[in-house]
Design a protein around this motif. Sequence first.
Motif, PDB file in Angstrom:
ATOM      1  N   LEU A  15      24.492 -21.775  54.395  1.00  0.00           N
ATOM      2  CA  LEU A  15      25.577 -21.918  53.409  1.00  0.00           C
ATOM      3  C   LEU A  15      26.313 -20.616  53.111  1.00  0.00           C
ATOM      4  O   LEU A  15      26.994 -20.514  52.091  1.00  0.00           O
ATOM      5  CB  LEU A  15      25.067 -22.528  52.090  1.00  0.00           C
ATOM      6  N   LEU A  16      26.175 -19.625  54.003  1.00  0.00           N
ATOM      7  CA  LEU A  16      26.810 -18.327  53.719  1.00  0.00           C
ATOM      8  C   LEU A  16      28.319 -18.479  53.526  1.00  0.00           C
ATOM      9  O   LEU A  16      28.910 -17.841  52.668  1.00  0.00           O
ATOM     10  CB  LEU A  16      26.518 -17.340  54.866  1.00  0.00           C
ATOM     11  N   HIS A  17      28.926 -19.337  54.327  1.00  0.00           N
ATOM     12  CA  HIS A  17      30.381 -19.493  54.236  1.00  0.00           C
ATOM     13  C   HIS A  17      30.768 -20.852  53.669  1.00  0.00           C
ATOM     14  O   HIS A  17      31.822 -21.384  53.977  1.00  0.00           O
ATOM     15  CB  HIS A  17      31.003 -19.301  55.626  1.00  0.00           C
ATOM     16  N   SER A  18      29.918 -21.427  52.834  1.00  0.00           N
ATOM     17  CA  SER A  18      30.185 -22.790  52.343  1.00  0.00           C
ATOM     18  C   SER A  18      31.332 -22.832  51.334  1.00  0.00           C
ATOM     19  O   SER A  18      31.841 -23.904  51.004  1.00  0.00           O
ATOM     20  CB  SER A  18      28.924 -23.367  51.691  1.00  0.00           C
ATOM     21  N   GLY A  19      31.704 -21.668  50.817  1.00  0.00           N
ATOM     22  CA  GLY A  19      32.823 -21.640  49.867  1.00  0.00           C
ATOM     23  C   GLY A  19      32.393 -21.971  48.453  1.00  0.00           C
ATOM     24  O   GLY A  19      33.172 -21.838  47.514  1.00  0.00           O
ATOM     25  N   ASP A  20      31.150 -22.436  48.264  1.00  0.00           N
ATOM     26  CA  ASP A  20      30.665 -22.672  46.899  1.00  0.00           C
ATOM     27  C   ASP A  20      29.518 -21.703  46.612  1.00  0.00           C
ATOM     28  O   ASP A  20      29.282 -20.774  47.372  1.00  0.00           O
ATOM     29  CB  ASP A  20      30.228 -24.134  46.716  1.00  0.00           C
ATOM     30  N   LEU A  21      28.839 -21.916  45.508  1.00  0.00           N
ATOM     31  CA  LEU A  21      27.787 -20.966  45.121  1.00  0.00           C
ATOM     32  C   LEU A  21      26.390 -21.577  45.251  1.00  0.00           C
ATOM     33  O   LEU A  21      25.447 -21.122  44.614  1.00  0.00           O
ATOM     34  CB  LEU A  21      28.047 -20.467  43.690  1.00  0.00           C
ATOM     35  N   ASP A  22      26.293 -22.606  46.091  1.00  0.00           N
ATOM     36  CA  ASP A  22      24.989 -23.223  46.310  1.00  0.00           C
ATOM     37  C   ASP A  22      24.224 -22.488  47.426  1.00  0.00           C
ATOM     38  O   ASP A  22      24.808 -21.793  48.248  1.00  0.00           O
ATOM     39  CB  ASP A  22      25.148 -24.705  46.664  1.00  0.00           C
ATOM     40  N   PHE A  23      22.917 -22.699  47.408  1.00  0.00           N
ATOM     41  CA  PHE A  23      22.027 -22.079  48.394  1.00  0.00           C
ATOM     42  C   PHE A  23      21.232 -23.168  49.108  1.00  0.00           C
ATOM     43  O   PHE A  23      21.062 -24.267  48.586  1.00  0.00           O
ATOM     44  CB  PHE A  23      21.014 -21.153  47.713  1.00  0.00           C
ATOM     45  N   SER A  24      20.723 -22.824  50.290  1.00  0.00           N
ATOM     46  CA  SER A  24      19.803 -23.722  50.998  1.00  0.00           C
ATOM     47  C   SER A  24      18.882 -22.845  51.839  1.00  0.00           C
ATOM     48  O   SER A  24      19.352 -22.005  52.605  1.00  0.00           O
ATOM     49  CB  SER A  24      20.595 -24.677  51.893  1.00  0.00           C
ATOM     50  N   PHE A  25      17.583 -23.011  51.661  1.00  0.00           N
ATOM     51  CA  PHE A  25      16.651 -22.161  52.412  1.00  0.00           C
ATOM     52  C   PHE A  25      15.680 -22.942  53.296  1.00  0.00           C
ATOM     53  O   PHE A  25      14.883 -22.342  54.008  1.00  0.00           O
ATOM     54  CB  PHE A  25      15.866 -21.252  51.453  1.00  0.00           C
ATOM     55  N   ALA A  26      15.753 -24.279  53.246  1.00  0.00           N
ATOM     56  CA  ALA A  26      14.793 -25.073  54.017  1.00  0.00           C
ATOM     57  C   ALA A  26      14.990 -24.854  55.525  1.00  0.00           C
ATOM     58  O   ALA A  26      14.019 -24.758  56.283  1.00  0.00           O
ATOM     59  CB  ALA A  26      14.921 -26.545  53.662  1.00  0.00           C
ATOM     60  N   GLY A  27      16.250 -24.773  55.955  1.00  0.00           N
ATOM     61  CA  GLY A  27      16.554 -24.589  57.379  1.00  0.00           C
ATOM     62  C   GLY A  27      16.067 -23.243  57.887  1.00  0.00           C
ATOM     63  O   GLY A  27      15.629 -23.108  59.031  1.00  0.00           O
ATOM     64  N   LEU A  28      16.129 -22.251  57.020  1.00  0.00           N
ATOM     65  CA  LEU A  28      15.685 -20.912  57.408  1.00  0.00           C
ATOM     66  C   LEU A  28      14.186 -20.922  57.721  1.00  0.00           C
ATOM     67  O   LEU A  28      13.732 -20.357  58.711  1.00  0.00           O
ATOM     68  CB  LEU A  28      15.985 -19.915  56.281  1.00  0.00           C
ATOM     69  N   LYS A  29      13.453 -21.627  56.858  1.00  0.00           N
ATOM     70  CA  LYS A  29      11.996 -21.730  57.050  1.00  0.00           C
ATOM     71  C   LYS A  29      11.693 -22.354  58.422  1.00  0.00           C
ATOM     72  O   LYS A  29      10.828 -21.887  59.163  1.00  0.00           O
ATOM     73  CB  LYS A  29      11.426 -22.592  55.912  1.00  0.00           C
ATOM     74  N   THR A  30      12.458 -23.401  58.781  1.00  0.00           N
ATOM     75  CA  THR A  30      12.268 -24.051  60.085  1.00  0.00           C
ATOM     76  C   THR A  30      12.610 -23.084  61.214  1.00  0.00           C
ATOM     77  O   THR A  30      11.908 -23.028  62.235  1.00  0.00           O
ATOM     78  CB  THR A  30      13.166 -25.313  60.182  1.00  0.00           C
ATOM     79  N   ALA A  31      13.682 -22.300  61.016  1.00  0.00           N
ATOM     80  CA  ALA A  31      14.082 -21.331  62.051  1.00  0.00           C
ATOM     81  C   ALA A  31      13.007 -20.255  62.218  1.00  0.00           C
ATOM     82  O   ALA A  31      12.734 -19.816  63.343  1.00  0.00           O
ATOM     83  CB  ALA A  31      15.416 -20.690  61.674  1.00  0.00           C
ATOM     84  N   VAL A  32      12.391 -19.850  61.111  1.00  0.00           N
ATOM     85  CA  VAL A  32      11.316 -18.850  61.197  1.00  0.00           C
ATOM     86  C   VAL A  32      10.123 -19.440  61.955  1.00  0.00           C
ATOM     87  O   VAL A  32       9.511 -18.775  62.795  1.00  0.00           O
ATOM     88  CB  VAL A  32      10.883 -18.358  59.783  1.00  0.00           C
ATOM     89  N   LEU A  33       9.840 -20.714  61.690  1.00  0.00           N
ATOM     90  CA  LEU A  33       8.740 -21.392  62.391  1.00  0.00           C
ATOM     91  C   LEU A  33       9.018 -21.428  63.895  1.00  0.00           C
ATOM     92  O   LEU A  33       8.159 -21.078  64.718  1.00  0.00           O
ATOM     93  CB  LEU A  33       8.569 -22.824  61.840  1.00  0.00           C
ATOM     94  N   THR A  34      10.248 -21.845  64.260  1.00  0.00           N
ATOM     95  CA  THR A  34      10.614 -21.924  65.679  1.00  0.00           C
ATOM     96  C   THR A  34      10.500 -20.543  66.330  1.00  0.00           C
ATOM     97  O   THR A  34       9.952 -20.403  67.438  1.00  0.00           O
ATOM     98  CB  THR A  34      12.063 -22.451  65.823  1.00  0.00           C
ATOM     99  N   GLN A  35      11.024 -19.523  65.629  1.00  0.00           N
ATOM    100  CA  GLN A  35      10.984 -18.163  66.168  1.00  0.00           C
ATOM    101  C   GLN A  35       9.543 -17.681  66.339  1.00  0.00           C
ATOM    102  O   GLN A  35       9.192 -17.066  67.340  1.00  0.00           O
ATOM    103  CB  GLN A  35      11.764 -17.217  65.243  1.00  0.00           C
ATOM    104  N   SER A  36       8.697 -18.020  65.349  1.00  0.00           N
ATOM    105  CA  SER A  36       7.311 -17.543  65.427  1.00  0.00           C
ATOM    106  C   SER A  36       6.576 -18.229  66.574  1.00  0.00           C
ATOM    107  O   SER A  36       5.713 -17.627  67.228  1.00  0.00           O
ATOM    108  CB  SER A  36       6.582 -17.745  64.096  1.00  0.00           C
ATOM    109  N   GLN A  37       6.951 -19.495  66.858  1.00  0.00           N
ATOM    110  CA  GLN A  37       6.340 -20.191  68.003  1.00  0.00           C
ATOM    111  C   GLN A  37       6.762 -19.540  69.318  1.00  0.00           C
ATOM    112  O   GLN A  37       5.972 -19.416  70.256  1.00  0.00           O
ATOM    113  CB  GLN A  37       6.711 -21.672  67.985  1.00  0.00           C
ATOM    114  N   LYS A  38       8.035 -19.100  69.357  1.00  0.00           N
ATOM    115  CA  LYS A  38       8.525 -18.415  70.575  1.00  0.00           C
ATOM    116  C   LYS A  38       7.794 -17.097  70.776  1.00  0.00           C
ATOM    117  O   LYS A  38       7.475 -16.708  71.892  1.00  0.00           O
ATOM    118  CB  LYS A  38      10.033 -18.127  70.418  1.00  0.00           C
TER     119      LYS A  38
END
Length: 347
Positions: free
Chosen positions: A205-228
């Motif tokens: 949501l860095l460029h979402s234009g609003d002030l909301d956040f989302s971190f669930a996807g990041l956690k999944t990306a960290v999991l994928t990266q750690s598996q790699k």
Amino acid sequence: MRILGIESSCDETGVALVETTGDALPRLLSHALYSQIEMHQAYGGVVPELASRDHIRRVLPLTRQVMSEAGVSLSDVDVVAYTRGPGLAGALLVGSGVACALAASLGKPVLGVHHLEGHLLSPFLSADAPEFPFIALLVSGGHTQLMRVDGVGRYELLGETIDDAAGEAFDKSAKLMGLPYPGGPGLSRLAEQGNPAAYKLPRPLLHSGDLDFSFAGLKTAVLTQSQKIGPAAHTEGAPERADLAASTQAAIVEVLVKKSMTALKTTGMKRLVVAGGVGANRELRAQLNAACAKAQVRVHYPELHLCTDNGAMIAMAAAMRLQAGAQQAEARYSFDVKPRWPLHELA
Ligand code: KG4
Ligand code: ZN
């Protein structure tokens, strides 16, 4: 007026005594804290039932300690404040029950405090206290919010996380790297030895234009990266692990800084207050300091030891609400707790 504050919403038992004189900022006389973190570490997270039982064990000894360190007797307490929510129901019930029983026995009124308002007002306990109005970035284990704060009890929600909180993103990523609960502080220490540009992780949501956040996807990306990466992602001393920690922290911090600066810009505010456990993060502080200096914005933090849960912020919030006339302390000892309680619903 002397206000005793009791915090027991999660895994820290905190008790504190503050004193108010007229309209001057309340003064902290003493505070004591017991963290249950070690007990919960064996389970990788907070076990609610164990938390409640431990609050029962700690709250009275801590209260005695606070009174003796302040050199004040219980009969000199004018109001007993406690965290009414949000938090773990059983844990909240311990602090509320003890506060109401204590106040009833002393014949003094009680006041229920919103835990997040405690965090929000905790920077007023530091030597460099802010002034209203300001933008608040509330970043804890359970919440990530940007608020416009015009005074005590005058909170407008500008944006918040639509899934995980920033603290949760730190903790869950840290767990993948084999760090003990709560992983935020450990991850940030590990990140100091790593390269923040080593792995490309999303900035949700860095460029979402609003002030909301989302971190669930990041956690999944960290999991994928750690598996790699393989076992090195959670092996002590492995450079890949430090790089992953640094890259994760960089992603979280970049989003928090960018959204905070957008909130300041769109509201025209020139003051930022950071509160909650993640506010202790060194990289977040460094980057916010740099961005705020550039934008000519004053930035305030709670003292490091008051970033995470404590009783001082609860006593302080109660004192400031009383001073502002936002709430009366009442000699009504039937209590309820609010495990879920959005801050903007607070009048
Ligand atoms: O405000 P808090 O004590 O409890 C809640 O009300 O949730 O915040 C706890 C959160 C945890 O997620 C912890 O990992 C995080 O704050 N935290 C940190 C740091 N210190 C605590 N996260 C990143 N860096 C830190 N230095
Ligand atoms: Zn908290």
